[in-house]
Design a protein around this motif. Structure first.
Motif, PDB file in Angstrom:
ATOM      1  N   ALA A 114     141.414  56.003  22.296  1.00 60.00           N
ATOM      2  CA  ALA A 114     140.711  56.423  21.774  1.00 60.00           C
ATOM      3  C   ALA A 114     139.364  55.310  21.485  1.00 60.00           C
ATOM      4  O   ALA A 114     138.084  55.527  21.254  1.00 60.00           O
ATOM      5  N   LEU A 115     140.305  54.031  20.621  1.00 62.57           N
ATOM      6  CA  LEU A 115     139.060  53.831  20.340  1.00 62.57           C
ATOM      7  C   LEU A 115     139.031  52.232  21.214  1.00 62.57           C
ATOM      8  O   LEU A 115     137.383  51.647  20.387  1.00 62.57           O
ATOM      9  N   GLY A 116     139.299  51.839  22.155  1.00 61.81           N
ATOM     10  CA  GLY A 116     139.014  50.757  22.317  1.00 61.81           C
ATOM     11  C   GLY A 116     140.093  49.717  22.071  1.00 61.81           C
ATOM     12  O   GLY A 116     140.381  49.852  21.046  1.00 61.81           O
ATOM     13  N   ASP A 117     140.988  49.214  23.075  1.00 63.16           N
ATOM     14  CA  ASP A 117     141.519  48.075  22.102  1.00 63.16           C
ATOM     15  C   ASP A 117     141.766  47.318  21.559  1.00 63.16           C
ATOM     16  O   ASP A 117     142.216  46.663  20.209  1.00 63.16           O
ATOM     17  N   GLY A 118     140.004  46.441  21.912  1.00 59.82           N
ATOM     18  CA  GLY A 118     139.916  45.309  20.053  1.00 59.82           C
ATOM     19  C   GLY A 118     139.340  46.379  18.855  1.00 59.82           C
ATOM     20  O   GLY A 118     139.923  45.535  17.373  1.00 59.82           O
TER      21      GLY A 118
END
Ligand SMILES: Cc1cc2nc3c(=O)[nH]c(=O)nc-3n(C[C@H](O)[C@H](O)[C@H](O)COP(=O)(O)OP(=O)(O)OC[C@H]3O[C@@H](n4cnc5c(N)ncnc54)[C@H](O)[C@@H]3O)c2cc1C
Length: 467
Positions: A12-16
């Motif tokens: 949902a938020l991006g890996d980083g």
């Protein structure tokens, strides 16, 4: 389940945006003092409100608690995860956008992760003032100062954070977004919901943005450090300063010798502006636009000397000198942290009770731990004392062992004089239980009812605030 939630959060938020390595988590799970720490399965750092909403909803679906965190400078343990709960720390640190400055309405709309000093700068850039000012302003965030209803050094003129908030945007514990981001100064359409989230220390939802009041800039400042015989003189100075300064009094801060001594010992570059030590000091500041603030301060000081309320004074003659005087006041927390173990009490009393409280409590504490050092400073105009204790020569271990008894004596004396055990830092995890002893059953019932109504599953910052 944990792995599945972490995958969903990363998707949902991006890996980083999802941190799970112990080295990456370390600074998020220990508080500013270094004395409180916990554990978490992950730190998530959404970039926008939709990301916060997605993260909160996913955690709620998995029954995992959320611990909102801004600059992690809070002093009540509110932003530190508790090992007892399976949790995710939700950091607002990537949400740093100034969304709008409205010079006509005198408002600024900002993301919750905007640092207070950046907010002040944005206001200055528009020739306006955002007046809240704290020792932690280089790190603390809008979400944090809203959620703790922070005060600081100019409350006496401008009020606390609650007085500066017009509207909020909040992600609720189930992931829905409440858009209360209204710049209205008048809105009597039922309950003023934003007030619930101000000072809630992240227990009712995650603040994602705020509309705040701006004020006319006051670029002219007159500042002085005064040597005072005792706390009674500091209290008597308040009406005198008000009378002589025509509404321009912005700060009236109290500092005892123990507190100043810590700064002089531990902070590089700190210098005692007086030739000899004094028992108490007061830092006064007037701020104005075109007014003659220097002249007003001078006439106030003449009157104070005449009444023998002040024994010596150093008036700042330049910006650099002003900054050096403020550094002595703002550096106390840091100096006490470097100086070893301490117990913090952030109490407020009716102003008329301050002097007698200070006179009474010293002996009571000596009965518990002889020689315990009183590091006392605070905001006289708000009746707010940081009545902190540092170790006597017998050492840190003795202080820690006596801490519960010392704190109980301070709180009992405060309550006995009609005061409060938390003026501005909040309850967090540190003072949650103590608050139960000093609040009525009706108040505790109301607090629990509000928590139950907004967060029935108890997943929003559990173990904080509500006894
Ligand atoms: C050197 C120093 C001086 C200080 N001086 C003062 C002072 O003069 N006056 C004063 O009032 N305080 C003072 N403080 C303490 C003060 O509470 C914090 O500096 C500030 O209010 C916290 O902001 P923060 O972003 O660091 O919040 P954090 O420490 O990250 O969080 C504080 C609380 O707010 C919650 N929270 C944070 N962000 C959000 C959000 N977006 N939504 C919901 N909940 C959130 C957290 O869960 C926690 O319960 C001082 C602290 C230090 C270290």
């Amino acid at each position: 389940m944990t792995r599945s939630l972490l995958h969903q959060l990363a998707a949902a938020l991006g890996d980083g945006a999802v941190l799970t390595e112990p080295d990456d988590l370390a600074s998020y799970v220990t508080d500013w003092t270094g004395a409180i720490s916990g554990t978490t399965m992950a730190v998530v750092r959404p970039a926008d409100t939709a990301g916060v909403a997605a993260a909160v909803r996913l955690c709620a679906e998995s029954g995992v608690a959320v611990v909102p965190q801004g600059g992690n400078t809070g002093l009540a343990g509110g932003a530190t995860p508790d090992a007892a709960y399976e949790n995710v720390v939700l950091s607002l640190s990537r949400m740093r956008r100034v969304r709008d400055v409205d010079a006509v309405a005198d408002t600024i709309t900002v993301d919750a992760g905007v640092v207070l000093a950046d907010l002040q700068d944005a206001a200055h850039a528009a020739n306006r003032l955002f007046p809240l000012s704290l020792g932690s302003e280089g790190s603390c965030t809008v979400g944090g100062i809203v959620s703790t209803n922070a005060g600081g050094t100019s409350v006496l003129r401008y009020g606390m954070m609650r007085d500066l908030v017009l509207g909020l945007e909040v992600v609720l514990p189930d992931g829905r977004v409440w858009d209360g981001l209204r710049p209205l100064r008048k809105d009597n359409t039922g309950y003023d919901l934003k007030q619930l989230f101000i000072g809630a220390e992240g227990t009712l939802g995650v603040v994602t943005a705020a509309v705040l009041r701006l004020l006319p800039d006051v670029p002219r400042r007159a500042t002085a450090l005064l040597a005072l015989p005792d706390v009674g003189c500091a209290v008597a100075m308040l009406p005198l300063l008000r009378t002589h300064t025509g509404g321009l009094l912005t700060a009236w801060e109290l500092i005892n010798r123990e507190a100043l001594g810590l700064v002089l010992t531990h902070l590089p570059g700190a210098r005692d502006p007086f030739g000899t030590p004094h028992a108490w000091y007061g830092l006064v500041e007037l701020a104005g636009g075109s007014e003659d603030v220097e002249g007003l301060l001078e006439s106030a000081l003449e009157a104070a000397v005449e009444r023998e309320l002040v024994v010596d004074a150093v008036v700042a003659g330049s910006r650099t000198q002003r900054a050096a005087l403020w550094a002595l006041r703002e550096g106390i927390s840091e100096a006490q942290r470097i100086g070893g173990a301490s117990i913090k009490h952030d109490v407020t009393l009716p102003i008329a009770e301050l002097a007698e409280f200070v006179a009474e409590i010293g002996d009571l504490l000596d009965e518990v731990l002889p020689g315990v050092r009183r590091v006392t400073y605070g905001h006289v105009g708000d009746g707010n004392l940081h009545y902190n204790l540092s170790a006597p020569p017998s050492g840190d271990a003795a202080l820690r062992a006596s801490a519960p008894d010392l704190t109980r004596r301070v709180y009992d004396a405060v309550a006995g004089r009609g005061g409060s055990i938390s003026a501005e830092h909040g309850l967090g995890s540190l003072k949650r239980e103590a608050a139960a002893s000093y609040k009525s059953d009706v108040e505790i019932d109301l607090m629990r009812s509000v928590k139950q109504a907004l967060d029935p599953r108890g997943l929003m910052n559990p173990g904080k605030v509500v006894p």
